[in-house]
Design a protein around this motif. Structure first.
Motif, PDB file in Angstrom:
ATOM      1  N   HIS A   1       9.664  -7.428  -4.168  1.00 57.78           N
ATOM      2  CA  HIS A   1       8.969  -6.273  -3.940  1.00 57.78           C
ATOM      3  C   HIS A   1       9.792  -5.052  -3.537  1.00 57.78           C
ATOM      4  N   LEU A   2      11.379  -5.089  -2.734  1.00 61.13           N
ATOM      5  CA  LEU A   2      11.972  -3.837  -2.286  1.00 61.13           C
ATOM      6  C   LEU A   2      12.579  -3.348  -3.764  1.00 61.13           C
ATOM      7  N   ILE A   3      12.682  -4.239  -4.877  1.00 61.39           N
ATOM      8  CA  ILE A   3      13.249  -4.150  -6.067  1.00 61.39           C
ATOM      9  C   ILE A   3      12.478  -2.965  -7.197  1.00 61.39           C
ATOM     10  N   ALA A   4      11.152  -3.183  -7.037  1.00 59.17           N
ATOM     11  CA  ALA A   4       9.970  -2.550  -7.618  1.00 59.17           C
ATOM     12  C   ALA A   4       9.541  -1.540  -6.516  1.00 59.17           C
ATOM     13  N   ALA A   5       9.591  -0.986  -5.908  1.00 55.57           N
ATOM     14  CA  ALA A   5       9.458  -0.320  -4.324  1.00 55.57           C
ATOM     15  C   ALA A   5      11.116   1.275  -4.824  1.00 55.57           C
ATOM     16  N   GLY A   6      12.331   0.448  -5.113  1.00 58.79           N
ATOM     17  CA  GLY A   6      13.212   1.908  -5.353  1.00 58.79           C
ATOM     18  C   GLY A   6      13.077   1.567  -6.954  1.00 58.79           C
ATOM     19  N   ALA A   7      12.665   0.735  -7.763  1.00 60.15           N
ATOM     20  CA  ALA A   7      12.555   1.303  -9.035  1.00 60.15           C
ATOM     21  C   ALA A   7      11.593   2.854  -8.918  1.00 60.15           C
ATOM     22  N   ASP A   8      10.157   2.222  -8.321  1.00 60.08           N
ATOM     23  CA  ASP A   8       9.345   3.017  -8.281  1.00 60.08           C
ATOM     24  C   ASP A   8       9.903   4.741  -7.659  1.00 60.08           C
ATOM     25  N   GLY A   9      10.935   4.582  -7.287  1.00 60.08           N
ATOM     26  CA  GLY A   9      11.425   6.053  -6.396  1.00 60.08           C
ATOM     27  C   GLY A   9      10.719   5.787  -4.801  1.00 60.08           C
ATOM     28  N   LEU A  10      10.465   5.567  -4.144  1.00 57.41           N
ATOM     29  CA  LEU A  10      10.270   5.046  -2.614  1.00 57.41           C
ATOM     30  C   LEU A  10      11.489   5.018  -1.578  1.00 57.41           C
ATOM     31  N   GLU A  11      11.388   5.645  -0.858  1.00 55.25           N
ATOM     32  CA  GLU A  11      12.702   6.091   0.197  1.00 55.25           C
ATOM     33  C   GLU A  11      12.813   4.419   0.974  1.00 55.25           C
ATOM     34  N   TYR A  12      11.572   4.359   1.607  1.00 50.07           N
ATOM     35  CA  TYR A  12      11.241   3.197   2.578  1.00 50.07           C
ATOM     36  C   TYR A  12      10.852   2.331   1.920  1.00 50.07           C
ATOM     37  N   SER A  13      10.851   0.809   2.757  1.00 52.23           N
ATOM     38  CA  SER A  13       9.457  -0.009   2.755  1.00 52.23           C
ATOM     39  C   SER A  13       8.942  -0.137   4.265  1.00 52.23           C
ATOM     40  N   THR A  14       8.238   0.029   4.691  1.00 55.91           N
ATOM     41  CA  THR A  14       7.838  -1.002   6.386  1.00 55.91           C
ATOM     42  C   THR A  14       6.610  -1.788   6.012  1.00 55.91           C
ATOM     43  N   LEU A  15       7.005  -2.284   7.652  1.00 50.95           N
ATOM     44  CA  LEU A  15       5.932  -3.478   7.696  1.00 50.95           C
ATOM     45  C   LEU A  15       5.919  -3.918   9.380  1.00 50.95           C
ATOM     46  N   GLU A  16       4.641  -4.244   9.507  1.00 45.37           N
ATOM     47  CA  GLU A  16       4.893  -4.674  10.800  1.00 45.37           C
ATOM     48  C   GLU A  16       4.880  -5.999  11.318  1.00 45.37           C
ATOM     49  N   VAL A  17       5.434  -6.155  12.731  1.00 43.79           N
ATOM     50  CA  VAL A  17       5.505  -8.065  12.834  1.00 43.79           C
ATOM     51  C   VAL A  17       5.253  -7.870  14.258  1.00 43.79           C
ATOM     52  N   ASP A  18       5.251  -9.700  14.742  1.00 38.55           N
ATOM     53  CA  ASP A  18       4.810  -9.970  15.744  1.00 38.55           C
ATOM     54  C   ASP A  18       5.836 -10.431  16.221  1.00 38.55           C
TER      55      ASP A  18
ATOM     56  N   SER B   1       7.068   6.397   1.374  1.00 39.45           N
ATOM     57  CA  SER B   1       7.577   4.831   1.039  1.00 39.45           C
ATOM     58  C   SER B   1       6.423   4.169   1.126  1.00 39.45           C
ATOM     59  N   VAL B   2       6.374   2.750   0.517  1.00 37.34           N
ATOM     60  CA  VAL B   2       5.611   1.265   1.116  1.00 37.34           C
ATOM     61  C   VAL B   2       5.116   0.868   2.080  1.00 37.34           C
ATOM     62  N   HIS B   3       3.841   0.384   2.677  1.00 36.83           N
ATOM     63  CA  HIS B   3       3.598  -0.388   4.254  1.00 36.83           C
ATOM     64  C   HIS B   3       3.408  -1.602   3.065  1.00 36.83           C
ATOM     65  N   VAL B   4       4.115  -2.202   3.947  1.00 37.50           N
ATOM     66  CA  VAL B   4       3.538  -3.595   3.500  1.00 37.50           C
ATOM     67  C   VAL B   4       2.472  -4.216   4.551  1.00 37.50           C
ATOM     68  N   PRO B   5       1.376  -4.315   4.486  1.00 37.27           N
ATOM     69  CA  PRO B   5       0.099  -4.978   5.532  1.00 37.27           C
ATOM     70  C   PRO B   5       0.520  -6.382   5.292  1.00 37.27           C
ATOM     71  N   LEU B   6       0.811  -6.779   4.540  1.00 41.36           N
ATOM     72  CA  LEU B   6       0.677  -8.963   4.544  1.00 41.36           C
ATOM     73  C   LEU B   6       1.884  -8.674   4.173  1.00 41.36           C
ATOM     74  N   VAL B   7       2.358  -9.910   4.785  1.00 41.66           N
ATOM     75  CA  VAL B   7       3.238 -10.698   3.765  1.00 41.66           C
ATOM     76  C   VAL B   7       3.104 -12.522   3.841  1.00 41.66           C
TER      77      VAL B   7
ATOM     78  N   GLU C   1       0.701  -1.012   0.070  1.00 40.42           N
ATOM     79  CA  GLU C   1       0.061  -0.430  -0.200  1.00 40.42           C
ATOM     80  C   GLU C   1       1.000   0.871   0.074  1.00 40.42           C
ATOM     81  N   VAL C   2       0.496   2.452  -0.554  1.00 44.00           N
ATOM     82  CA  VAL C   2       1.080   3.624  -1.316  1.00 44.00           C
ATOM     83  C   VAL C   2       0.524   4.704  -0.438  1.00 44.00           C
ATOM     84  N   ASN C   3       0.221   5.088   0.539  1.00 45.67           N
ATOM     85  CA  ASN C   3      -0.684   6.502   0.929  1.00 45.67           C
ATOM     86  C   ASN C   3       0.437   7.762   0.955  1.00 45.67           C
ATOM     87  N   GLU C   4       0.254   8.348   0.364  1.00 51.13           N
ATOM     88  CA  GLU C   4       1.300   9.270  -0.054  1.00 51.13           C
ATOM     89  C   GLU C   4       0.973  10.999   0.853  1.00 51.13           C
ATOM     90  N   ASP C   5      -0.525  10.911   1.616  1.00 52.10           N
ATOM     91  CA  ASP C   5      -1.212  11.359   2.248  1.00 52.10           C
ATOM     92  C   ASP C   5       0.349  11.300   3.945  1.00 52.10           C
TER      93      ASP C   5
END
Length: 139
Positions: A93-110, A68-74, A55-59
């Motif tokens: 995913h990280l390659i695609a995010a970098g190619a799209d010019g995004l600086e970070y990929s974030t996720l949450e984990v237990d 950033s791009v957020h990864v809600p599900l892996v 997911e990407v939320n530019e707001d």
């Protein structure tokens, strides 16, 4: 993908199966990014066996100070775990995010995730930015 998601998360604390309606709302949301999501399909059964959904939320970017791009599900379905599928999907995913010019990929984990996801994310270069503790009590 919904069936794979429900299978992959059936042993996770607090996770409930997603209904078709909930799934449609998730993948049709304005922030869902199919182009930054990656799916593994078993050719023999033609079933989804792993996924990284994005997911990407530019707001959020101004407040964060970075794009950033957020990864809600892996997830990887039980019968296909331990084969490096999640690692390969995250790398793509990280390659695609970098190619799209995004600086970070974030996720949450237990941290107590029974699949070893926490260690995988650290091996992939993710670093803890914040921590949260949940408490429960039997009443």
């Amino acid at each position: 993908m919904r069936a794979a998601r429900n299978d992959a998360f059936r042993d996770h604390w607090g996770s409930q199966p997603r209904s078709e309606k909930e799934w449609r709302a998730f993948v049709s949301s304005a922030v869902f990014r199919a182009d930054l999501s990656v799916v593994a399909v078993d050719e023999a059964s033609d079933r989804v066996v792993g996924f990284v959904l994005a997911e990407v939320n530019e707001d959020d970017w101004d407040g964060q100070g970075f794009s950033s791009v957020h990864v809600p599900l892996v997830g990887v379905v039980r019968g296909h775990r331990g084969r490096g599928i999640a690692k390969a999907l995250l790398a793509a995913h990280l390659i695609a995010a970098g190619a799209d010019g995004l600086e970070y990929s974030t996720l949450e984990v237990d941290a107590a995730n029974p699949t070893g996801a926490f260690a995988l994310y650290e091996r992939m270069g993710f670093r803890a930015a914040t921590t949260e503790t949940g408490y429960t009590i039997v009443v």
